[in-house]
Scaffold this motif. Structure first.
Motif, PDB file in Angstrom:
ATOM      1  N   GLN A  47       0.191  -3.618   4.890  1.00  0.00           N
ATOM      2  CA  GLN A  47      -0.472  -2.160   4.291  1.00  0.00           C
ATOM      3  C   GLN A  47       0.904  -1.697   4.112  1.00  0.00           C
ATOM      4  N   ALA A  48       1.901  -1.744   4.649  1.00  0.00           N
ATOM      5  CA  ALA A  48       3.346  -1.355   4.242  1.00  0.00           C
ATOM      6  C   ALA A  48       3.708  -1.744   2.953  1.00  0.00           C
ATOM      7  N   ALA A  49       3.501  -3.225   2.627  1.00  0.00           N
ATOM      8  CA  ALA A  49       3.946  -3.832   1.508  1.00  0.00           C
ATOM      9  C   ALA A  49       3.146  -3.292   0.392  1.00  0.00           C
ATOM     10  N   LYS A  50       1.718  -2.923   0.536  1.00  0.00           N
ATOM     11  CA  LYS A  50       1.004  -2.475  -0.478  1.00  0.00           C
ATOM     12  C   LYS A  50       1.561  -1.195  -0.708  1.00  0.00           C
ATOM     13  N   ALA A  51       1.700  -0.393   0.233  1.00  0.00           N
ATOM     14  CA  ALA A  51       1.877   0.915  -0.012  1.00  0.00           C
ATOM     15  C   ALA A  51       3.474   1.319  -0.745  1.00  0.00           C
ATOM     16  N   SER A  52       4.470   0.306  -0.337  1.00  0.00           N
ATOM     17  CA  SER A  52       5.589   0.414  -0.976  1.00  0.00           C
ATOM     18  C   SER A  52       6.119  -0.485  -2.144  1.00  0.00           C
ATOM     19  N   GLY A  53       5.081  -1.291  -2.406  1.00  0.00           N
ATOM     20  CA  GLY A  53       5.225  -2.269  -3.682  1.00  0.00           C
ATOM     21  C   GLY A  53       6.378  -3.401  -3.514  1.00  0.00           C
ATOM     22  N   VAL A  54       6.778  -3.605  -1.921  1.00  0.00           N
ATOM     23  CA  VAL A  54       7.565  -4.712  -1.399  1.00  0.00           C
ATOM     24  C   VAL A  54       6.847  -5.682  -0.670  1.00  0.00           C
ATOM     25  N   SER A  55       7.232  -6.936  -1.087  1.00  0.00           N
ATOM     26  CA  SER A  55       6.421  -8.039  -0.333  1.00  0.00           C
ATOM     27  C   SER A  55       6.616  -8.055   1.175  1.00  0.00           C
ATOM     28  N   ALA A  56       5.634  -8.508   1.895  1.00  0.00           N
ATOM     29  CA  ALA A  56       5.877  -8.782   3.248  1.00  0.00           C
ATOM     30  C   ALA A  56       7.271  -9.513   3.608  1.00  0.00           C
ATOM     31  N   LYS A  57       7.307 -10.561   2.796  1.00  0.00           N
ATOM     32  CA  LYS A  57       8.471 -11.399   3.039  1.00  0.00           C
ATOM     33  C   LYS A  57       9.825 -10.544   2.956  1.00  0.00           C
ATOM     34  N   MET A  58       9.731  -9.772   2.012  1.00  0.00           N
ATOM     35  CA  MET A  58      10.961  -9.058   1.774  1.00  0.00           C
ATOM     36  C   MET A  58      11.371  -7.999   2.888  1.00  0.00           C
TER      37      MET A  58
END
Length: 135
Positions: free
Chosen positions: A5-16
Motif C-alpha cells: 500500500q505504501a508503494a502504491k501511495a508513493s509511487g516507489v516500488s516495495a523493493k526500493m
C-alpha cells in the motif's frame, strides 16, 4: 498501511522501499506482531519526496542532503539552491555527452552505405575502440 500500500501511495516500488530502509534513507518501518512492515502518512510523504528527487536525477547521497535540509526548519534556502544548481550543471554535462554520442552515431550512420557490401564505417569505428568522436 503495509509495504504494498505504501508503494502504491508513493509511487516507489516495495523493493526500493526496502532498499531505502536498508541504507537509512528512510527510517526503519514499524513492525506488526507477525513481522510485517507498517507505514504511515509521514513515511509515504518521505517516499514521495525521494521519488520526485530521483525523477529529477538526484543521487541517493544528494537526496540524503535534501532530506536533511527538508527536515531542518532553520535551513538556509541558499543551501538547497546550491544543490539544485549543481544538479542542473551535472544534467547539462550529461546532455552534452549524449548529444556528442548522437552526433558521432549520426556521422557514422551517414558514412555507411547501408548496402550489401561488408564494409561498414560503424563497425570499423567500434573496432578501433578509441572513444574518439568523429565529426
Amino acid at each position: 498501511m503495509n509495504i504494498g500500500q505504501a508503494a502504491k501511495a508513493s509511487g516507489v516500488s516495495a523493493k526500493m522501499i526496502r532498499y531505502y530502509e536498508s541504507i537509512g534513507l528512510i527510517p526503519a518501518a514499524g513492525r506488526t506482531a507477525s513481522g510485517y512492515r507498517v507505514y504511515g502518512q509521514t513515511e509515504v510523504q518521505i517516499l514521495r519526496f525521494i521519488r520526485r528527487a530521483r525523477d529529477l536525477g538526484f543521487s541517493v547521497e544528494k537526496i540524503e542532503e535534501l532530506l536533511a535540509l527538508w527536515r531542518d526548519r532553520s535551513r538556509h534556502s541558499a543551501d538547497v539552491k546550491h544543490i539544485a544548481t549543481t544538479q542542473i550543471a551535472e544534467l547539462q554535462d550529461r546532455i552534452a555527452g549524449m548529444q556528442a554520442m548522437v552526433d558521432t552515431l549520426r556521422h557514422l550512420a551517414d558514412a555507411c552505405c547501408g548496402d550489401d557490401r561488408p564494409d561498414c564505417p560503424i563497425l570499423a569505428d567500434l573496432e578501433q575502440g578509441t572513444g574518439v568522436t568523429k565529426h
